[in-house]
Scaffold this active site. Structure first.
Site, PDB file in Angstrom:
ATOM      1  N   SER A  22       0.825  -1.207   0.000  1.00 40.19           N
ATOM      2  CA  SER A  22       0.000   0.000   0.000  1.00 40.19           C
ATOM      3  C   SER A  22       0.858   1.255   0.000  1.00 40.19           C
ATOM      4  CB  SER A  22      -0.916   0.031   1.217  1.00 40.19           C
ATOM      5  OG  SER A  22      -1.697   1.211   1.177  1.00 40.19           O
ATOM      6  N   LYS A  53      -4.828  -6.921   2.914  1.00 32.88           N
ATOM      7  CA  LYS A  53      -4.755  -5.766   2.003  1.00 32.88           C
ATOM      8  C   LYS A  53      -6.136  -5.460   1.422  1.00 32.88           C
ATOM      9  CE  LYS A  53      -3.038  -2.445  -0.487  1.00 32.88           C
ATOM     10  NZ  LYS A  53      -3.839  -2.208  -1.628  1.00 32.88           N
ATOM     11  N   HIS A  70      -7.931  -3.629   4.060  1.00 34.09           N
ATOM     12  CA  HIS A  70      -7.350  -2.272   4.080  1.00 34.09           C
ATOM     13  C   HIS A  70      -8.067  -1.418   3.031  1.00 34.09           C
ATOM     14  CE1 HIS A  70      -4.678   0.670   2.150  1.00 34.09           C
ATOM     15  NE2 HIS A  70      -4.068   0.825   3.299  1.00 34.09           N
ATOM     16  N   ASN A  71      -8.233  -1.969   1.852  1.00 31.85           N
ATOM     17  CA  ASN A  71      -8.874  -1.206   0.781  1.00 31.85           C
ATOM     18  C   ASN A  71     -10.359  -0.968   1.065  1.00 31.85           C
ATOM     19  OD1 ASN A  71      -6.373  -1.431  -0.388  1.00 31.85           O
ATOM     20  ND2 ASN A  71      -7.135  -2.004  -2.394  1.00 31.85           N
ATOM     21  N   GLU A 117     -10.431   1.789   3.282  1.00 30.42           N
ATOM     22  CA  GLU A 117     -10.073   2.964   2.455  1.00 30.42           C
ATOM     23  C   GLU A 117     -11.322   3.513   1.737  1.00 30.42           C
ATOM     24  OE1 GLU A 117      -6.583   2.399  -0.216  1.00 30.42           O
ATOM     25  OE2 GLU A 117      -7.931   2.944  -1.841  1.00 30.42           O
TER      26      GLU A 117
END
Ligand code: 6PG
Length: 473
Positions: free
Chosen positions: A130, A184, A187-188, A191
């Site tokens: 990231s 990940k 995480h997105n 986001e």
């Protein structure tokens, strides 16, 4: 004279691959690179690649140039290209060699690939990367998953290239098989929700208070000194300040309001459904992007579907709205992270990954897109209670949420009255309210299910009786 063998390979010279290769070379590591388009090596030279970084036109030469066990970072588009490159690499590799997929791959693909290569004595890792181009070049947050033994061999390079916070590198071994790509993906998802919260903040203060882009940038600059601080808020300020060279107006106002997406937010919501984990804030952000893409329909509907008319803010609301939205932003962000971390906990249990949540908070504090002040108390929370059921319950979160909740309610109330959509502020508040409700109306849902479909229900007063059925007629 024969060149010394390269210590690390990077394959795929798109923007991210190039930046990571240059970052690795900066650490004094001899790097070999390969791309299907060797002319991309020219870009690398122009970007100041040192002589210790060497491009190879043939994949065979690239692999042969690497010392063993080979350590190769693959930066190719997620999906079929990953399988295709792996198919080409496989006959060239030898037992013990390690290939890391650093793209945004679907974690189930990573699990499949890791298992298949394990049978052949090859080590495959899936790693979340990231921070975009800038992060990749000067310090990303790295979320590697895969065999522990493979991680220990790539760890020195990953630690060297990762972002640093308080002297510690933003990388940790997230867990085995697909854990890195799963983390990940979440995480997105976070986001997406955090970006949508900022979009709602912008909309409420622009339409509600009539603030200009510059006035908003000034306000957000103040916010960014305190608890609301985040990389995405900083990016928002940068965006709001930019003027369109053609018209001199804020460039953001020239941007068409249709949001794109590459799929990780959608996957997060899909996995949430599969694992039965509620993610209303992330789903709300995804829906907001989907609805935004219906531009023509929205334009037509705006002439048909009436909103509230004659509603305006009271003097009190005008005076306090910005402060309320500030508090709501922090509270809703906590609820959003709570959902994402719960999803990681659920997957960690399902797949036996033992993902260390405090460590995730540590590696998300720098380099990545969701880095924010919030990660410091979040890390403390999971350090004290690694199996905390919900972030909102943490000793350093629950009192803060209690303090901010009135402003959160005012924010959603004002937005609702003005007809300004705030899907993530609202969904996050409903998540908070649902989670803190000892009583929910699903007694009625259960009764309805039993009434029309004899689906049975449990009685509060007779918990030992199991599931019972009633005649509701
Ligand atoms: C990062 C970003 C990066 C990118 C995603 C989401 O951590 O560097 O998350 O991976 O922003 O691809 O992109 P979309 O918004 O296009 O889905």
């Amino acid at each position: 004279m024969q060149r010394e063998q390269a210590q690390f390979g990077v394959l795929g010279m798109g923007v991210m691959g190039q930046s990571l290769a240059l970052n690795v070379a900066d650490q004094g590591v001899r790097v070999a690179v390969w791309d299907i388009e060797p002319k991309r090596f020219e870009d690398l030279k122009q970007k100041g690649a040192p002589p210790s970084l060497h491009g190879h036109a043939a994949l065979e030469d690239f692999v042969a140039a690497l010392e063993r066990p080979r350590r190769i970072l693959m930066m190719v588009t997620a999906g079929a290209p990953v399988d295709s490159v792996m198919g080409r690499l496989e006959p060239l590799l030898q037992p013990g060699d390690i290939v890391i997929d650093g793209g945004n791959s679907w974690f189930q693909d990573t699990r499949r690939r890791e298992a298949a290569w394990k049978q052949k004595g090859l080590q495959f890792m899936g790693m979340g990367v990231s921070g975009g181009e800038e992060g990749a070049r000067h310090g990303p947050s790295l979320m590697p998953g895969g065999p522990t033994e493979a991680y220990s061999l790539v760890r020195p390079v990953l630690e060297a290239i990762a972002a640093k916070r308080d002297g510690s590198p933003c990388v940790t071994h997230v867990g085995p098989d697909g854990a890195g790509h799963f983390v990940k993906m979440v995480h997105n998802g976070i986001e997406y929700a955090d970006m949508q919260l900022l979009a709602e903040t912008y909309d409420l203060l622009r339409r509600g208070l009539g603030l200009s882009a510059d006035a908003l940038a000034d306000l957000f600059t103040q916010w960014n000194q305190g608890i609301a601080e985040s990389f995405l808020l900083e990016t928002t300020i940068q965006v709001l300040r930019k003027k369109d060279p053609d018209t001199g107006t804020p460039l953001v106002e020239q941007v068409l309001d249709k949001a794109g997406q590459k799929g990780t937010g959608k996957w997060t919501v899909q996995v949430g459904l599969d694992l039965g984990v509620a993610l209303p804030s992330i789903a709300g952000a995804l829906d907001a992007r989907n609805l935004s893409s219906l531009k023509d329909e929205r334009v037509a509907a705006s002439g048909v579907l009436a909103g509230p008319s004659g509603e305006s803010l009271s003097a009190e609301e005008k005076a306090h709205l910005a402060a309320w939205v500030h508090d709501a932003l922090y509270a809703a962000r906590v609820a959003t992270y709570a959902q994402g971390l719960r999803l990681i906990q659920a997957a960690s249990r399902e797949y036996k990954w033992s993902v260390p949540l405090a460590e995730l908070a540590r590696i998300w504090r720098a380099g990545c897109i969701i880095r924010a002040q919030l990660l410091t108390p979040l890390r403390e929370a999971y350090t004290q209670q690694p199996d905390l059921a919900n972030l909102m319950l943490a000793g350093n979160m629950a009192p803060v949420l209690a303090k901010l909740a009135p402003a959160w309610r005012k924010t959603v109330g004002v937005a609702t009255r003005l007809g300004i959509p705030t899907p993530v502020f609202s969904a996050s508040l409903a998540y908070f309210d649902s989670y803190r409700s000892a009583e929910l109306p699903q007694n009625l849902t259960q009764a309805q299910r039993d009434a029309f479909g004899a689906h049975t229900y449990q009685r509060r007063d007779r918990p030992d009786a199991g599931f019972v059925h009633s005649d509701w007629s």
